[in-house]
Design an enzyme around this catalytic site. Structure first.
Site, PDB file in Angstrom:
ATOM      1  N   VAL A 123       0.820  -1.107   0.081  1.00 26.13           N
ATOM      2  CA  VAL A 123       0.108   0.086   0.020  1.00 26.13           C
ATOM      3  C   VAL A 123       0.873   1.218  -0.171  1.00 26.13           C
ATOM      4  O   VAL A 123       0.237   2.294  -0.143  1.00 26.13           O
ATOM      5  CB  VAL A 123      -0.887   0.026   1.213  1.00 26.13           C
ATOM      6  CG1 VAL A 123      -1.804  -1.218   1.041  1.00 26.13           C
ATOM      7  CG2 VAL A 123      -0.212  -0.083   2.698  1.00 26.13           C
TER       8      VAL A 123
ATOM      9  N   ASN B 113      -7.528  -1.987   5.063  1.00 19.95           N
ATOM     10  CA  ASN B 113      -7.304  -2.757   6.314  1.00 19.95           C
ATOM     11  C   ASN B 113      -5.733  -2.790   6.730  1.00 19.95           C
ATOM     12  O   ASN B 113      -5.248  -3.399   7.808  1.00 19.95           O
ATOM     13  CB  ASN B 113      -7.814  -4.019   6.260  1.00 19.95           C
ATOM     14  CG  ASN B 113      -7.678  -5.206   7.600  1.00 19.95           C
ATOM     15  OD1 ASN B 113      -8.144  -4.953   8.591  1.00 19.95           O
ATOM     16  ND2 ASN B 113      -6.654  -5.973   7.202  1.00 19.95           N
TER      17      ASN B 113
ATOM     18  N   SER C 115      -8.699   2.138  14.929  1.00 21.42           N
ATOM     19  CA  SER C 115      -8.398   1.311  16.340  1.00 21.42           C
ATOM     20  C   SER C 115      -8.902   2.218  17.308  1.00 21.42           C
ATOM     21  O   SER C 115      -8.985   3.423  17.180  1.00 21.42           O
ATOM     22  CB  SER C 115      -7.051   1.217  16.312  1.00 21.42           C
ATOM     23  OG  SER C 115      -6.800   0.558  17.775  1.00 21.42           O
TER      24      SER C 115
ATOM     25  N   TYR D 123       1.772   4.306  17.132  1.00 20.29           N
ATOM     26  CA  TYR D 123       0.557   3.640  16.664  1.00 20.29           C
ATOM     27  C   TYR D 123      -0.508   4.494  16.763  1.00 20.29           C
ATOM     28  O   TYR D 123      -1.551   4.509  15.848  1.00 20.29           O
ATOM     29  CB  TYR D 123       0.412   2.267  17.199  1.00 20.29           C
ATOM     30  CG  TYR D 123      -0.790   1.183  16.831  1.00 20.29           C
ATOM     31  CD1 TYR D 123      -0.889   0.879  15.479  1.00 20.29           C
ATOM     32  CD2 TYR D 123      -1.801   1.329  17.599  1.00 20.29           C
ATOM     33  CE1 TYR D 123      -1.958  -0.164  15.088  1.00 20.29           C
ATOM     34  CE2 TYR D 123      -2.887   0.593  17.244  1.00 20.29           C
ATOM     35  CZ  TYR D 123      -3.005  -0.043  16.078  1.00 20.29           C
ATOM     36  OH  TYR D 123      -3.941  -0.659  15.705  1.00 20.29           O
TER      37      TYR D 123
ATOM     38  N   ALA E 298      -0.894   7.526  17.142  1.00 22.52           N
ATOM     39  CA  ALA E 298      -0.950   8.733  16.415  1.00 22.52           C
ATOM     40  C   ALA E 298      -1.600   8.239  14.940  1.00 22.52           C
ATOM     41  O   ALA E 298      -2.221   9.124  14.389  1.00 22.52           O
ATOM     42  CB  ALA E 298       0.391   9.485  16.565  1.00 22.52           C
TER      43      ALA E 298
ATOM     44  N   ILE F 217      -8.862  -8.057  19.701  1.00 23.28           N
ATOM     45  CA  ILE F 217      -9.364  -9.256  18.528  1.00 23.28           C
ATOM     46  C   ILE F 217      -8.579 -10.197  18.535  1.00 23.28           C
ATOM     47  O   ILE F 217      -7.153 -10.214  18.660  1.00 23.28           O
ATOM     48  CB  ILE F 217      -9.356  -8.566  17.096  1.00 23.28           C
ATOM     49  CG1 ILE F 217     -10.502  -7.237  17.268  1.00 23.28           C
ATOM     50  CG2 ILE F 217     -10.232  -9.709  16.292  1.00 23.28           C
ATOM     51  CD1 ILE F 217     -11.992  -7.325  17.821  1.00 23.28           C
TER      52      ILE F 217
END
Length: 256
Positions: free
Chosen positions: A59, A85, A137, A151, A153, A184
């Protein structure tokens, strides 16, 4: 309701974990699903098991994203759904963080989302229809955790991007929303061992960890025509994790 037959969906990072849960839910609703993942072998394995299709995709590589999306649109007649995702979550304390680790987090989680959303828009605008769902998240926008300041941020930045983008594309018939997972039960979490998992579950009012399909089902709802009046919003899927003011607020399990 929630019939996605004759619609094509791309799921980035769909080979495993939450991404696989999204793939399974979309396929169950009838969508043609393309798993676009950096790990092509894993994507092909998941595709074989779910009836999806696999493409290799980084990505952060705009040229590759553009090429893969063009190929998918040509082969399947368009792209109606994008589930962004793909993401990473390496842990690093403030003392351990450096510019390279910070930038890598934002390159994949935040810029990667920006790239795939921007590149899918021409195909959706062509049909004046589209559904974009971002896996973000609770960390960053609702909670924090030691070692994941970078993460958090990056995930909060995703949500800021999403809200601004929603205003720009609403008149094109395109919605963009976010799903916010709590804890999860993915492959990485299972590797921590049963004792660790049980301890985590005790801190959740539902007294269980989430399943990837819990996120997949929510993402699939946001990908439907029926969700067309929802845009720029986030849906927390965490079993009530962020609700308690203290551990004492979580009721003990019912006695049988």
């Amino acid at each position: 309701m929630f019939d996605l037959h004759n619609q094509t969906a791309i799921v980035t990072g769909g080979a495993a974990g939450i991404g696989r849960g999204i793939v399974e839910s979309l396929r169950e609703a009838g969508a043609t699903v393309i798993i676009a993942d950096l790990d092509l072998a894993a994507a092909e394995q998941t595709a074989a098991e779910t009836g999806a299709h696999a493409r290799e995709l980084d990505v952060t590589d705009r040229a590759q994203v553009r090429s893969v999306f063009a190929s998918v649109a040509e082969e399947f007649g368009g792209i109606q759904i994008l589930c962004s995702n793909a993401g990473v979550f390496p842990q690093a304390t403030l003392d351990e963080l450096d510019d390279e680790k910070w930038q890598q987090m934002f390159d994949i989680n935040t810029r990667g989302t920006f790239v795939v959303v921007q590149e899918v828009l021409p195909y959706m605008r062509r049909e004046r229809y589209g559904r974009i769902v971002i896996t973000t998240s609770i960390t960053g926008s609702h909670t924090g955790y030691p070692g994941w300041s970078h993460y958090g941020a990056s995930k909060a930045a995703q949500q800021g991007f999403m809200r601004g983008a929603a205003l720009e594309i609403a008149r094109d018939g395109i919605t963009i929303n976010g799903v916010l997972p709590g804890n999860i039960l993915t492959e990485g979490l299972r590797a921590q061992g049963e004792e660790y998992l049980a301890q985590m579950a005790r801190g959740i009012p539902a007294l269980r960890l989430g399943d990837p399909r819990d996120i997949g089902n929510a993402a699939t709802f946001l990908a439907t025509r029926e969700a067309g009046y929802i845009t720029g919003q986030t849906l927390v899927i965490d079993g009530g994790q962020i609700l308690p003011e203290s551990p004492e607020a979580i009721l003990p399990p019912h006695e049988e």
